[in-house]
Design a protein around this motif. Structure first.
Motif, PDB file in Angstrom:
ATOM      1  N   SER A   1      -8.991 -22.586 -34.129  1.00 36.28           N
ATOM      2  CA  SER A   1      -9.320 -21.200 -33.446  1.00 36.28           C
ATOM      3  C   SER A   1     -10.208 -21.281 -32.382  1.00 36.28           C
ATOM      4  O   SER A   1     -10.066 -20.727 -31.091  1.00 36.28           O
ATOM      5  CB  SER A   1      -9.594 -20.398 -34.466  1.00 36.28           C
ATOM      6  N   GLU A   2     -11.360 -22.088 -32.462  1.00 36.91           N
ATOM      7  CA  GLU A   2     -12.038 -22.558 -31.359  1.00 36.91           C
ATOM      8  C   GLU A   2     -11.446 -23.163 -30.264  1.00 36.91           C
ATOM      9  O   GLU A   2     -11.988 -22.815 -28.803  1.00 36.91           O
ATOM     10  CB  GLU A   2     -13.224 -23.299 -31.931  1.00 36.91           C
ATOM     11  N   ALA A   3     -10.364 -24.138 -30.512  1.00 37.57           N
ATOM     12  CA  ALA A   3      -9.903 -24.753 -29.488  1.00 37.57           C
ATOM     13  C   ALA A   3      -8.873 -23.992 -28.694  1.00 37.57           C
ATOM     14  O   ALA A   3      -8.867 -23.715 -27.401  1.00 37.57           O
ATOM     15  CB  ALA A   3      -9.051 -25.822 -29.984  1.00 37.57           C
ATOM     16  N   LEU A   4      -8.609 -22.749 -29.303  1.00 36.85           N
ATOM     17  CA  LEU A   4      -7.649 -21.654 -28.620  1.00 36.85           C
ATOM     18  C   LEU A   4      -8.498 -20.751 -27.683  1.00 36.85           C
ATOM     19  O   LEU A   4      -8.143 -20.684 -26.457  1.00 36.85           O
ATOM     20  CB  LEU A   4      -6.974 -20.798 -29.627  1.00 36.85           C
ATOM     21  N   LEU A   5      -9.791 -20.615 -27.888  1.00 31.99           N
ATOM     22  CA  LEU A   5     -10.687 -19.829 -27.180  1.00 31.99           C
ATOM     23  C   LEU A   5     -11.018 -20.679 -25.970  1.00 31.99           C
ATOM     24  O   LEU A   5     -10.863 -20.133 -24.618  1.00 31.99           O
ATOM     25  CB  LEU A   5     -11.824 -19.682 -28.070  1.00 31.99           C
ATOM     26  N   ALA A   6     -11.091 -21.897 -26.230  1.00 31.72           N
ATOM     27  CA  ALA A   6     -11.611 -22.759 -24.931  1.00 31.72           C
ATOM     28  C   ALA A   6     -10.591 -23.086 -23.971  1.00 31.72           C
ATOM     29  O   ALA A   6     -10.541 -22.856 -22.733  1.00 31.72           O
ATOM     30  CB  ALA A   6     -12.314 -24.266 -25.380  1.00 31.72           C
ATOM     31  N   LEU A   7      -9.462 -23.216 -24.790  1.00 33.55           N
ATOM     32  CA  LEU A   7      -8.149 -23.457 -23.621  1.00 33.55           C
ATOM     33  C   LEU A   7      -7.709 -22.301 -23.023  1.00 33.55           C
ATOM     34  O   LEU A   7      -7.306 -22.206 -21.988  1.00 33.55           O
ATOM     35  CB  LEU A   7      -7.013 -24.043 -24.596  1.00 33.55           C
ATOM     36  N   GLY A   8      -8.027 -21.234 -23.807  1.00 35.87           N
ATOM     37  CA  GLY A   8      -7.636 -19.675 -23.080  1.00 35.87           C
ATOM     38  C   GLY A   8      -8.583 -19.504 -21.912  1.00 35.87           C
ATOM     39  O   GLY A   8      -8.037 -19.168 -20.909  1.00 35.87           O
ATOM     40  N   ARG A   9     -10.035 -20.065 -21.982  1.00 40.12           N
ATOM     41  CA  ARG A   9     -10.710 -20.007 -20.691  1.00 40.12           C
ATOM     42  C   ARG A   9     -10.025 -21.055 -19.689  1.00 40.12           C
ATOM     43  O   ARG A   9     -10.334 -20.558 -18.415  1.00 40.12           O
ATOM     44  CB  ARG A   9     -12.041 -20.394 -21.106  1.00 40.12           C
ATOM     45  N   ALA A  10      -9.595 -21.794 -19.939  1.00 38.39           N
ATOM     46  CA  ALA A  10      -9.138 -23.005 -19.037  1.00 38.39           C
ATOM     47  C   ALA A  10      -7.874 -22.425 -18.430  1.00 38.39           C
ATOM     48  O   ALA A  10      -7.482 -22.471 -17.150  1.00 38.39           O
ATOM     49  CB  ALA A  10      -8.839 -24.221 -19.647  1.00 38.39           C
TER      50      ALA A  10
ATOM     51  N   LYS B   1      -1.265 -21.717 -14.199  1.00 30.71           N
ATOM     52  CA  LYS B   1       0.133 -22.402 -13.833  1.00 30.71           C
ATOM     53  C   LYS B   1      -0.257 -23.937 -14.287  1.00 30.71           C
ATOM     54  O   LYS B   1       0.938 -24.719 -14.209  1.00 30.71           O
ATOM     55  CB  LYS B   1       0.394 -22.346 -12.441  1.00 30.71           C
ATOM     56  N   ASN B   2      -1.372 -24.422 -14.900  1.00 29.75           N
ATOM     57  CA  ASN B   2      -1.361 -25.660 -15.278  1.00 29.75           C
ATOM     58  C   ASN B   2      -0.662 -26.063 -16.443  1.00 29.75           C
ATOM     59  O   ASN B   2      -0.806 -25.308 -17.505  1.00 29.75           O
ATOM     60  CB  ASN B   2      -2.814 -25.841 -15.514  1.00 29.75           C
ATOM     61  N   LYS B   3       0.175 -26.851 -16.457  1.00 32.93           N
ATOM     62  CA  LYS B   3       1.272 -27.239 -17.592  1.00 32.93           C
ATOM     63  C   LYS B   3       0.416 -27.816 -18.696  1.00 32.93           C
ATOM     64  O   LYS B   3       0.715 -27.661 -19.716  1.00 32.93           O
ATOM     65  CB  LYS B   3       2.306 -28.203 -16.841  1.00 32.93           C
ATOM     66  N   GLN B   4      -0.484 -28.942 -18.332  1.00 27.56           N
ATOM     67  CA  GLN B   4      -1.418 -29.546 -19.155  1.00 27.56           C
ATOM     68  C   GLN B   4      -1.837 -28.363 -20.300  1.00 27.56           C
ATOM     69  O   GLN B   4      -2.006 -28.689 -21.465  1.00 27.56           O
ATOM     70  CB  GLN B   4      -2.432 -30.435 -18.884  1.00 27.56           C
ATOM     71  N   ILE B   5      -2.529 -27.397 -19.737  1.00 28.35           N
ATOM     72  CA  ILE B   5      -3.359 -26.565 -20.439  1.00 28.35           C
ATOM     73  C   ILE B   5      -2.108 -25.764 -21.315  1.00 28.35           C
ATOM     74  O   ILE B   5      -2.465 -25.363 -22.391  1.00 28.35           O
ATOM     75  CB  ILE B   5      -4.007 -25.262 -19.604  1.00 28.35           C
ATOM     76  N   LYS B   6      -1.038 -25.227 -20.794  1.00 29.83           N
ATOM     77  CA  LYS B   6      -0.171 -24.649 -21.584  1.00 29.83           C
ATOM     78  C   LYS B   6       0.392 -25.373 -22.682  1.00 29.83           C
ATOM     79  O   LYS B   6       0.605 -24.847 -23.877  1.00 29.83           O
ATOM     80  CB  LYS B   6       1.249 -24.196 -20.670  1.00 29.83           C
ATOM     81  N   ASN B   7       0.596 -26.592 -22.646  1.00 23.07           N
ATOM     82  CA  ASN B   7       1.044 -27.628 -23.650  1.00 23.07           C
ATOM     83  C   ASN B   7       0.001 -27.641 -24.681  1.00 23.07           C
ATOM     84  O   ASN B   7       0.216 -27.725 -25.763  1.00 23.07           O
ATOM     85  CB  ASN B   7       1.474 -28.941 -22.920  1.00 23.07           C
ATOM     86  N   ALA B   8      -1.278 -27.930 -24.460  1.00 23.36           N
ATOM     87  CA  ALA B   8      -2.488 -27.881 -25.268  1.00 23.36           C
ATOM     88  C   ALA B   8      -2.666 -26.601 -26.052  1.00 23.36           C
ATOM     89  O   ALA B   8      -2.617 -26.648 -27.125  1.00 23.36           O
ATOM     90  CB  ALA B   8      -3.741 -28.276 -24.579  1.00 23.36           C
TER      91      ALA B   8
END
Length: 574
Positions: free
Chosen positions: A533-542, A548-555
């Motif tokens: 759940s915390e990872a989703l918050l950090a990746l959401g900010r990214a 359009k960053n594919k790495q972020i979408k995959n993560a």
């Protein structure tokens, strides 16, 4: 009983006795099995004996520990502080072992040729000078970095084009899309499939050390395009058209002459831009540079088609260029860069390269036209006056805000930090992640000497304790600590040190909330720690910073999947 019956009775008694022994033996070791022809399986007895011996050793060790603890000699830490010190010592030992392994592997690719001119005849060379031709026969198997050292002239050493036939493996990531983030250690997500590695031809690098009164002629391809020169006197280095040398690093030399004779530029592949027929000469690309520190009497000249095109107006001396000792750094450590700009060879301080010229009491070489080059524009001084005034205002502002250090002292520290960061990036690219961590740490330790360190630490302490890494406004920094912290976080992720990776990524996000890599690596670390759940918050900010960053979408996809699986396990009571 008759006499004939006595032997039979004796035999029966003996048989009964043997049966009792058999039963007794089987009762002693009921678990043992019979070997061939009914023999005892001694391997089972060996296993039993080994087990008993292990138990005895464990009991003796426990008794010894109890006795030591009773006498106050226990090896257990007496406090949390001592435990922390032991942990740090163990990590230091682990890092040292990794560094030793790195140095050992590095040494396995270096070929050292000492005294190359010793016993070399002068036949076949101009003026009868001794000439040594270095070919593949002079290199041991697997050696791709050549070091020429401890040679006294007069004489010539020719690094022949035969060395261009050396073959080296290129890592698969060498063909990826160029890095998207300035200073970042990892490439952005490639648009095309990565594919496998390949082969590269030529030397990896050429080192020249302690050479006196001689000439080195370079005619081979150098994969990294780098020559390093140190502690040499009266040395001429001639780079010819077959070579590929973009960068020269010269340190602590005297009377050094570097000649480029139809030498190709580092632009494109081996001097040729992709898809073009025009050849680019050294100096046509901004990355064609000579770095020098502590050099007295440096001369640089460029020849094309046998004619001198331009050269430095006079031999360069680091003291005349304005090098001064500052803090712990000596004058010999001040770095200068000589490159071609507008058809002329110009020299600037390393920190000022590509920016405004650094003020100096000595006349700048850029103000003097190179021989055979263009004359300076008479209006250049008047056009540059407003920029100089603004620059002086900027210097005054820095002096006023950071009264504890002068601008020159700050520049020296920043240059040292950049150098360590560059070495860390190189180690990361080579897969030496522990080495990269060490080098990034050295860069951050050096950055701690800057007067803005207290502000950076305060920002991390106030906003980073929660571990959210959301931060506030971007902290103004003299050196981009957030980039180094993010790069060290990437190294920790490679080493499986997820908690440390999270700590660095969080600090990077606090120092610069707009730096997407900090949030991204924070999300990766949290994901690895199963804090979905915390990872989703950090990746959401990214993702908000770069939709359009594919790495972020995959993560994000993997983090969402991990959170769903975790919720399912909780519902099922697992």
């Amino acid at each position: 009983m008759t006499e004939e019956d006595i032997p039979a009775a004796t035999a029966a008694a003996a048989a009964a006795e043997n049966d009792d022994e058999t039963v007794s033996s089987s009762s002693i070791s009921s678990s043992s099995t019979k070997g061939k022809a009914g023999r005892t399986d001694y391997a089972s007895w060996d296993r039993v004996a080994t087990s008993l011996l292990t138990e005895t050793d464990a009991e003796e060790k426990a008794e010894q520990e109890a006795s030591s603890e009773a006498l106050g000699l226990s090896t257990r830490p007496r406090s949390e502080a001592e435990a922390e010190e032991r942990r740090k010592a163990a990590e230091a030992q682990k890092t040292k072992r990794r560094l030793d392994e790195f140095k050992k592997r590095e040494g396995n690719v270096i070929q050292v040729l000492r005294g190359a001119l010793n016993g070399v005849a002068g036949e076949g060379s101009a003026g009868g000078q001794p000439t040594k031709f270095v070919t593949r026969e002079d290199l041991e198997a697997g050696r791709r970095v050549l070091t020429l050292c401890d040679a006294d002239g007069p004489g010539r050493v020719v690094v022949t084009s035969d060395l261009s036939l050396l073959e080296s493996t290129v890592p698969s990531n060498a063909k990826l899309t160029p890095k998207k983030y300035e200073g970042d250690v990892e490439n952005a997500a490639p648009e095309l499939p990565q594919g496998g590695g390949g082969k590269a031809m030529g030397l990896i690098k050429l080192n020249l050390r302690n050479l006196n009164s001689c000439t080195v002629i370079v005619r081979c391809k150098i994969i990294t395009g780098t020559i390093e020169i140190s502690d040499c006197e009266n040395l001429t280095v001639r780079v010819e058209k077959e070579a590929t040398v973009a960068t020269v690093q010269a340190d602590l030399c005297e009377n050094l002459r570097v000649e480029y004779r139809d030498a190709p530029s580092g632009k494109g592949s081996f001097g040729m831009a992709p898809g073009q027929r025009e050849k680019f000469y050294w100096g046509d690309d901004a990355d064609d540079r000579i770095f020098h520190a502590g050099v007295k009497g440096l001369s640089v000249s460029m020849y094309r088609d046998g004619y001198l095109e331009c050269e430095t107006a006079k031999a360069l001396n680091y003291l005349e260029l304005g090098a001064k000792a500052s803090g712990n750094a000596s004058a010999e450590e001040v770095q200068f860069i000589t490159s071609v700009k507008d058809g002329e060879l110009v020299t600037n301080r390393a920190e000022a390269w590509g920016k405004r010229p650094e003020p100096s009491s000595a006349p700048s070489p850029s103000s003097v036209p190179a021989e055979g080059g263009k004359s300076p524009d008479p209006t250049a001084a008047s056009n540059a006056a407003p920029e100089t005034d603004n620059a002086n205002d900027e210097d005054d502002e820095v002096e006023e805000i950071y009264a504890s250090m002068t601008q020159e002292q700050i520049d020296v520290v920043i240059h040292n930090c950049e150098s360590q960061k560059a070495k860390g990036n190189e180690a990361f690219g080579a897969g030496e992640y522990a080495q990269a961590v060490l080098l990034y740490s050295l860069a951050l330790d050096k950055a701690a000497e800057l007067p803005d360190e207290a502000e950076a630490r305060a920002a991390i302490a106030s906003s980073g304790k929660s571990g959210k890494g959301e931060g506030g406004a971007t902290v103004k920094q003299l050196f981009p600590r957030h980039v180094v912290l993010s790069n060290r976080s990437a190294s920790f992720l490679k080493l499986g040190e997820h908690a440390k990776a999270l700590e660095d990524a969080t600090a990077a996000s606090v120092l610069d909330p707009s730096y997407v890599k900090g949030h991204f690596r924070m999300g990766l670390a949290l994901h690895a720690m199963k804090r979905y759940s915390e990872a989703l918050l950090a990746l959401g900010r990214a993702e908000k910073l770069e939709p359009k960053n594919k790495q972020i979408k995959n993560a994000l996809t993997f983090a969402e999947r991990g959170m769903r699986e975790e919720m399912r396990r909780r519902m099922e009571g697992r």
